[in-house]
Scaffold this motif. Sequence first.
Motif, short mmCIF file in Angstrom:
data_model
loop_
_atom_site.label_atom_id
_atom_site.label_comp_id
_atom_site.label_asym_id
_atom_site.label_seq_id
_atom_site.Cartn_x
_atom_site.Cartn_y
_atom_site.Cartn_z
N THR A 139 0.85 -1.35 0.01
CA THR A 139 -0.08 -0.03 -0.01
C THR A 139 0.81 1.35 -0.01
O THR A 139 0.33 2.29 -0.11
N ALA A 140 2.27 1.10 0.07
CA ALA A 140 3.01 2.54 0.11
C ALA A 140 2.90 3.26 -1.02
O ALA A 140 2.57 2.73 -2.20
N ASP A 141 2.77 4.64 -0.95
CA ASP A 141 2.86 5.28 -2.32
C ASP A 141 4.16 5.40 -2.77
O ASP A 141 4.84 4.92 -2.70
N VAL A 142 4.09 6.09 -4.20
CA VAL A 142 5.19 5.77 -4.90
C VAL A 142 6.50 6.68 -4.48
O VAL A 142 7.33 6.12 -4.56
N ARG A 143 6.16 7.67 -3.95
CA ARG A 143 7.29 8.29 -3.20
C ARG A 143 8.24 7.47 -2.28
O ARG A 143 9.22 7.30 -2.18
N GLU A 144 7.09 6.75 -1.46
CA GLU A 144 7.80 5.90 -0.50
C GLU A 144 8.23 4.86 -1.05
O GLU A 144 9.55 4.25 -0.71
N VAL A 145 8.20 4.35 -2.26
CA VAL A 145 8.68 3.15 -2.77
C VAL A 145 10.20 3.63 -3.36
O VAL A 145 11.30 3.05 -2.97
N PHE A 146 10.17 4.88 -3.86
CA PHE A 146 11.34 5.24 -4.46
C PHE A 146 12.25 5.69 -3.07
O PHE A 146 13.63 5.50 -3.16
N GLU A 147 11.79 6.02 -2.05
CA GLU A 147 12.82 6.03 -0.91
C GLU A 147 13.56 4.94 -0.41
O GLU A 147 14.53 5.05 0.14
N VAL A 148 12.49 3.85 -0.53
CA VAL A 148 13.29 2.35 0.05
C VAL A 148 14.05 1.94 -1.03
O VAL A 148 15.28 1.39 -0.65
N GLN A 149 13.83 2.45 -2.36
CA GLN A 149 14.74 1.77 -3.29
C GLN A 149 16.19 2.45 -3.17
O GLN A 149 17.23 1.75 -3.48
N LEU A 150 15.88 3.77 -2.92
CA LEU A 150 17.17 4.42 -2.92
C LEU A 150 18.23 3.78 -1.76
O LEU A 150 19.34 3.62 -1.94
N GLY A 151 17.50 3.66 -0.50
CA GLY A 151 18.38 2.71 0.31
C GLY A 151 18.81 1.40 -0.03
O GLY A 151 20.15 0.92 0.09
#
Length: 154
Positions: free
Chosen positions: A16-28
């Motif tokens: 259910t994460a929004d797209v911004r949260e997905v990209f934040e996790v991807q960065l890490g």
Amino acid sequence: MVSTTDPAPMLRRFGTADVREVFEVQLGFDVQAAQLAAMRRTDVDLRRLRSLLAARNHATAPEEFARADADFHLAVMEAAGNSVLLECYRFFVGRLHDSLHALRTQDVIQESGAEPHDALLAAIEAGDEAAAAAAAAAAIRPSLNALTEQFRVS
């Protein structure tokens, strides 16, 4: 020691994460994987990464691009040689694919393009951990920054 923490809430949250949260996790994930891949990649990994990067850089349709980009990033993760990180990413990559597809379909947020991805592969090939980490961040930051700005405006 085996964790007794129930992973179900985390797994539901990924869904259910929004797209911004997905990209934040991807960065890490991707910065760490890039550093490890620069240290541990094999010749087989490099051949696969070259092939997947070429497919990513030539993909045009939203679905084709989302799949090719996710496949490339997953291959970097595999080259990192960390089984725990890889298993987390294998679950995550489906959500990443969906987010990339949504961004490409809506044509709202421009992704970083080929240059940082090319630099990422070059740094992994050279075994340069710092350059690999910087290139991985550069591949994600433009989309993440645009998404962050978009959320501020909303």
